[in-house]
Design a protein around this motif. Sequence first.
Motif, mmCIF file in Angstrom:
data_model
loop_
_atom_site.group_PDB
_atom_site.id
_atom_site.type_symbol
_atom_site.label_atom_id
_atom_site.label_comp_id
_atom_site.label_asym_id
_atom_site.label_seq_id
_atom_site.Cartn_x
_atom_site.Cartn_y
_atom_site.Cartn_z
ATOM 1 N N UNK A 1 -13.454 -44.860 -79.152
ATOM 2 C CA UNK A 1 -12.019 -44.652 -78.935
ATOM 3 C C UNK A 1 -11.290 -45.953 -78.641
ATOM 4 N N UNK A 2 -12.036 -46.981 -78.259
ATOM 5 C CA UNK A 2 -11.405 -48.247 -77.884
ATOM 6 C C UNK A 2 -11.466 -49.289 -79.004
ATOM 7 N N UNK A 3 -11.955 -48.878 -80.180
ATOM 8 C CA UNK A 3 -12.013 -49.790 -81.332
ATOM 9 C C UNK A 3 -10.610 -49.997 -81.898
ATOM 10 N N UNK A 4 -10.356 -51.193 -82.382
ATOM 11 C CA UNK A 4 -9.020 -51.517 -82.914
ATOM 12 C C UNK A 4 -9.058 -51.962 -84.373
ATOM 13 N N UNK A 5 -10.177 -51.756 -85.054
ATOM 14 C CA UNK A 5 -10.278 -52.132 -86.457
ATOM 15 C C UNK A 5 -11.721 -52.044 -86.932
ATOM 16 N N UNK A 6 -11.965 -52.554 -88.126
ATOM 17 C CA UNK A 6 -13.300 -52.468 -88.709
ATOM 18 C C UNK A 6 -14.348 -53.122 -87.822
ATOM 19 N N UNK A 7 -14.036 -54.298 -87.274
ATOM 20 C CA UNK A 7 -14.983 -55.002 -86.414
ATOM 21 C C UNK A 7 -15.299 -54.193 -85.167
#
Length: 436
Positions: A99-105
């Motif tokens: 839930x805290x991811x902001x993109x592919x990385x």
Amino acid sequence: MHQEKIGKYRWTICSLVFFATTINYLDRVVISLLKPYLAAAFQWDAVAEAANYANIEIVFKIAYALGLIFAGRIIDRLGTRIGYALATALWSLAAVGHAFATGTMGFGIARVFLGLTEAGNFPAAIKVVAEWFPKKERALATGIFNSGSNIGAIIAPLSVPFIAETWGWKWAFIITGLIGFVWLVLWFIYYEVPAKQARLSKAEFDYIHSDVEDKITEENTEKVPWLTLLKFKQTWAFAFGKLLTDPIWWFYLFWLPDFLKKQYQLSSTELAIPTAMVYIISSFGSVGGGWLPLKLVNKGWPVFKARKMSMLIYAFCVLPIVFAQLLGSINMWLAVLVIGIAAAAHQAWSANIFTTVSDMFPKKAIASVTGIGGMFGGLGGILLSMLVQKKLFVYYEGIGQIQTGYYIMFFICGTAYLSGWLIMHLLTPKFESIEL
């Protein structure tokens, strides 16, 4: 001995492992249903969506394969009670972390942690079954707990799009991830190895340890080196069987919603029923896969012959998936049916291939050998993603002919199991037991 006199506590243990496997797969497949939401959130076009999603899937499989190098050894060393709990707590935290991811990385990092920790489920589960069931019941127990993978895959399409539409895609990761902590409470209340379980009757304990070669005592935790295990053809038979067939199940998990969406122009919410139906059908394969060899053994067949014949039957049941798109051109539900039958056959196959480990190896090595085979299954998934899905799907997506890419993929699905069965048969015709 009559079932009432024996006792049934071992089936309570089986239900705990079923619950854990359900959570394991629920956390694993959430991302496949959020693919359109992520594409919109991060402004991916169709080609970028296919490429980025393939990359996210690949890093998960790499981490899962690496995790299996250590998971089996850790489970054998810590034991099932602590080892299983540790794995579930860590993968639940990793699931929430998406839930805290902001993109592919960011998703790549979250998937790495999820893959590393989810690797503990099957080595622990197979070891639990070996500790709690005699050989003749292990395929049935494995089939029952392995059907949790179907239930997780059924729950996901029926709930995740609703959560995403109502509260946003981040909450889909958070809510599903937190379920693992409910399981942890139940695990510590109800689980202990048979020798330490006060709720277990002596009659059931004796039945669990009724195999001729069983010494009626808990196995020690003596470390068995991987190099020792790799010297046995039985290890390689299991490993190659997993290498060829595990990637097919992962293809269903990660790409089925995409196939239905693009082949039949379904919306994210419209995908729920046909996707769930595939896994509802496949759940019959999980339980039926364990029932057939048990039936054959009860008729007097040797365990190895009952197991091998059952696996051959299941391998043939996958073949019709080659015609999925042809049938789907008549009616979408015919494609759903044939894919569901293939998924059911995979689960039936899976229940038996896992059980071959406890057929051939002593308890102290079961989690380690399961980890080795699982790692090879993960490597197969990585190769399939890199050589087929990433190149194939991105290429055909780019020229507007993604249906051709799926046709090739379904042909690979149809032939994988017969190839795996043949290699296993050549390496160990009778699933011979070894001593360490």
